[in-house]
Design a protein around this motif. Structure first.
Motif, short mmCIF file in Angstrom:
data_model
loop_
_atom_site.label_atom_id
_atom_site.label_comp_id
_atom_site.label_asym_id
_atom_site.label_seq_id
_atom_site.Cartn_x
_atom_site.Cartn_y
_atom_site.Cartn_z
N PRO A 168 3.48 50.96 18.53
CA PRO A 168 2.61 50.51 17.44
C PRO A 168 2.39 48.99 17.38
O PRO A 168 1.70 48.51 16.51
CB PRO A 168 3.38 50.97 16.20
CG PRO A 168 4.82 50.81 16.58
CD PRO A 168 4.88 51.17 18.06
N ASP A 169 2.99 48.24 18.33
CA ASP A 169 3.03 46.77 18.21
C ASP A 169 1.66 46.13 18.15
O ASP A 169 1.47 45.13 17.44
CB ASP A 169 3.82 46.17 19.37
CG ASP A 169 5.29 46.56 19.34
OD1 ASP A 169 5.73 47.09 18.29
OD2 ASP A 169 5.99 46.35 20.34
N GLN A 170 0.69 46.66 18.90
CA GLN A 170 -0.63 46.01 18.97
C GLN A 170 -1.63 46.62 17.99
O GLN A 170 -2.81 46.26 18.03
CB GLN A 170 -1.18 46.10 20.39
CG GLN A 170 -0.44 45.22 21.38
CD GLN A 170 -1.10 45.20 22.74
OE1 GLN A 170 -1.51 46.24 23.27
NE2 GLN A 170 -1.22 44.02 23.33
N VAL A 171 -1.18 47.50 17.12
CA VAL A 171 -2.10 48.18 16.19
C VAL A 171 -1.90 47.64 14.77
O VAL A 171 -0.77 47.57 14.28
CB VAL A 171 -1.86 49.70 16.20
CG1 VAL A 171 -2.87 50.39 15.28
CG2 VAL A 171 -1.99 50.25 17.62
N VAL A 172 -3.01 47.26 14.13
CA VAL A 172 -2.98 46.84 12.73
C VAL A 172 -3.95 47.71 11.94
O VAL A 172 -4.83 48.35 12.51
CB VAL A 172 -3.36 45.35 12.56
CG1 VAL A 172 -2.34 44.46 13.26
CG2 VAL A 172 -4.75 45.08 13.10
N SER A 173 -3.79 47.71 10.63
CA SER A 173 -4.62 48.56 9.78
C SER A 173 -6.06 48.08 9.68
O SER A 173 -7.00 48.87 9.73
CB SER A 173 -4.03 48.67 8.37
OG SER A 173 -2.82 49.39 8.39
N SER A 174 -6.24 46.76 9.52
CA SER A 174 -7.55 46.26 9.08
C SER A 174 -7.99 45.04 9.87
O SER A 174 -7.20 44.39 10.57
CB SER A 174 -7.48 45.90 7.60
OG SER A 174 -6.56 44.81 7.42
N VAL A 175 -9.27 44.71 9.72
CA VAL A 175 -9.83 43.52 10.36
C VAL A 175 -9.15 42.23 9.88
O VAL A 175 -8.82 41.37 10.70
CB VAL A 175 -11.35 43.46 10.15
CG1 VAL A 175 -11.91 42.12 10.61
CG2 VAL A 175 -12.04 44.60 10.91
N PRO A 176 -8.91 42.04 8.56
CA PRO A 176 -8.21 40.82 8.14
C PRO A 176 -6.85 40.65 8.80
O PRO A 176 -6.47 39.53 9.17
CB PRO A 176 -8.08 40.99 6.62
CG PRO A 176 -9.25 41.84 6.24
CD PRO A 176 -9.38 42.82 7.37
N LEU A 177 -6.11 41.73 8.96
CA LEU A 177 -4.82 41.64 9.63
C LEU A 177 -4.98 41.30 11.11
O LEU A 177 -4.17 40.57 11.68
CB LEU A 177 -4.04 42.94 9.46
CG LEU A 177 -3.60 43.28 8.03
CD1 LEU A 177 -2.87 44.61 8.00
CD2 LEU A 177 -2.73 42.17 7.45
N ALA A 178 -6.04 41.83 11.72
CA ALA A 178 -6.30 41.52 13.12
C ALA A 178 -6.64 40.04 13.29
O ALA A 178 -6.17 39.37 14.23
CB ALA A 178 -7.44 42.38 13.65
N LEU A 179 -7.46 39.50 12.39
CA LEU A 179 -7.85 38.10 12.49
C LEU A 179 -6.65 37.18 12.41
O LEU A 179 -6.63 36.11 13.03
CB LEU A 179 -8.86 37.76 11.38
CG LEU A 179 -10.24 38.41 11.53
CD1 LEU A 179 -11.08 38.13 10.28
CD2 LEU A 179 -10.95 37.90 12.77
N GLY A 180 -5.65 37.59 11.64
CA GLY A 180 -4.44 36.78 11.54
C GLY A 180 -3.67 36.68 12.83
O GLY A 180 -2.85 35.78 13.02
#
Length: 222
Positions: A168-180
């Protein structure tokens, strides 16, 4: 009164209660920043890492990507099967792709070269890359040109792209979390399914400005 004056008048009235952007201890607009609420929701609901990965797989499939699951030790054999099923005689791999990922692949390796022309890349059967981050809520893969992802062009010209996502390390829930997690100065490529477009009759055509086929391997255990 011109249309321009009318619009600017409305903007001034809307901003009448907002402090001047130059206000603040250093004249740096801090008063304006304080006046604007930045408390946006960064994700929707609460999901476990496993549920987040499941949502990613669901949304990837909804975008017509082909999704596979495997453990790290199964990846070389899985990639070999996927490329063989595709009939790939040539495969392009970025220089930083872990060498053992393709150890079982029986295809000619093509190097990621700055001098490669679009015509040369178009003759490549398949490309295999890693990714920077994957967004579950939108079913989006983000590549940032790192060593295991290569130049942007190698995932935009060949017709078949296999992207490996470490879960799960490279998976985030949302775009804002990805941008971080992303560096905005890097060449970011956002991929939501295979390349496609629709004409006025809503006939879907795939492979217009990118791969016709996108396969995503969700790899656990590394």
């Amino acid at each position: 009164m011109s249309s321009r004056d009318l619009i600017l008048g409305r903007v001034r009235r809307a901003l009448a209660d907002v402090p001047d952007a130059a206000e603040g201890p250093a004249g740096d607009g801090s008063a304006y920043e304080a006046a604007v609420d930045r408390g946006y929701a960064r994700e929707h609901g609460g999901r476990t890492p496993e549920e987040t990965v499941d949502l990613l797989a669901e949304n990837l499939a909804d975008y017509r990507a082909i999704v596979h699951h495997c453990a790290a030790e199964e990846l070389p054999e899985l990639l070999a099967r996927l490329l063989a099923a595709r009939g790939a005689r040539t495969v392009l791999a970025p220089p930083g792709l872990p060498p053992h990922w393709l150890q079982a692949v029986d295809a000619t390796r093509v190097r990621d070269r700055a001098a490669s022309t679009p015509h040369e890349l178009d003759r490549v059967d398949s490309v295999v890359t890693g990714c920077a981050v994957a967004v579950a809520e939108t079913g989006t893969l983000v590549l940032d040109g790192s060593a295991d992802q290569g130049r942007r062009r190698i995932t935009l010209v060949p017709d078949h792209h296999v992207c490996v996502v470490r879960v799960p390390d490279q998976v985030v829930s949302s775009v804002p979390l990805a941008l971080g997690r992303l560096d905005p100065t890097r060449p970011l490529t956002w991929i939501s399914g295979p390349s496609a477009t629709s004409d006025i009759e809503l006939d879907r055509v795939e492979g217009v400005h990118g791969p016709r086929t996108l396969e995503v391997v969700l790899m656990s255990g590394e």
